[in-house]
Design an enzyme around this catalytic site. Sequence first.
Site, mmCIF file in Angstrom:
data_model
loop_
_atom_site.group_PDB
_atom_site.id
_atom_site.type_symbol
_atom_site.label_atom_id
_atom_site.label_comp_id
_atom_site.label_asym_id
_atom_site.label_seq_id
_atom_site.Cartn_x
_atom_site.Cartn_y
_atom_site.Cartn_z
ATOM 1 C CD GLN A 35 63.489 53.924 15.546
ATOM 2 O OE1 GLN A 35 63.307 52.704 15.503
ATOM 3 N NE2 GLN A 35 64.678 54.460 15.632
ATOM 4 C CE1 TYR A 142 56.985 40.679 18.662
ATOM 5 C CE2 TYR A 142 55.296 39.020 18.242
ATOM 6 C CZ TYR A 142 55.781 40.080 18.989
ATOM 7 O OH TYR A 142 55.060 40.533 20.048
ATOM 8 C CG LEU A 191 40.761 40.509 11.788
ATOM 9 C CD1 LEU A 191 40.765 40.414 10.268
ATOM 10 C CD2 LEU A 191 40.301 39.186 12.406
#
Length: 330
Positions: A35, A142, A191
């Site tokens: 996925q 998370y 980042l």
Amino acid sequence: MKSILVLGGAGYIGSTTVYELIAAGKHVVVADNLQTGFREAVHPDATFYEGDIRTPGFLDSIFEKEDIEGVIHFAASSQVGESMKDPLKYYNNNLCGTEVLLESMVKHNIDKIVFSSTAATYGEPENIPILETDSTKPTNCYGETKLSMEKMMYWTSIAHNLRYVALRYFNACGAHSSGKIGEAHNPETHLIPLILQVPNGKREYISIFGNDYDTKDGTCIRDYIHVTDLAQAHILAMDYLSRGGESNTFNLGNGVGFTVKEVIETARKVTAHPIPAKEEARRAGDPSTLIASSAKAKEVLGWNPQLDNLETIIESAWNWHKNHPNGYAN
Ligand code: UDP
């Protein structure tokens, strides 16, 4: 020879760990639902099973077919922003998935597991550098699900013949020296890959999220750790469990922090591109400074990060991204 089962071995950190395990002479079985991972990222010498760890019977059938000595578990959702918008996806994939996995491991008497945890389990740190014994108060879903995974492992290890190592990663970055695998997320939120999209012609500028943090230049400080050094820690952690080591938790970072502006400046040097930057509002949920103490991993596991220089890390990331501007699509 017994094999190591790597769940999520087609993802960024998982595929790098598979490359390093195979280089260390191990037999590797990979399972991934593809996925967010890529079939092309799976080492050609690994045995591959496509499937989801939550699917009833999927893991049981692997444990029945293969001679597995231990599991390295990366198969989880890992985007902070997404976890705030869709928390139930995180509970389902990260917690239900791990529950199915542990049940299957207990049933088949597989007694060792090493798994990805995160610096996000700490939330806003109480000390810098952060120690494993510091308090854990995640500021996003998370981190909460990863902390709950740690606790699920803990209680399972008390009740059953199973030991675990939880590895709390700081900021994973860089790419494997083979040049064959690297970071490829869709959408990308991290980042360093976002910065490198600018010299790759995919983005006009990099956004700096917040310029008013209490740091030397007002931007957030993070501890950037090379993905190959993270991979090595998984191998050492599995060796530690094989030697009879008790269940344990380790931070993995370099112990040095860089501001967002320092990372951008280093990327300008590495790529010889001006990389324009725009200062924008803070991103919700970002602690100002996250730096690991990895003294425990060094002492107990014998971990010794090799690629600990930011310039080297960004060079390796740039080597991947400039040759694969569309990730695995080209
Ligand atoms: N960041 C940024 N611009 C971006 C993406 C990230 O200024 O386009 C900042 C972010 O606010 C954080 C740091 O860079 O302070 C590292 O973010 P990343 O998402 O890579 O990792 P995290 O620290 O969230 O795990």
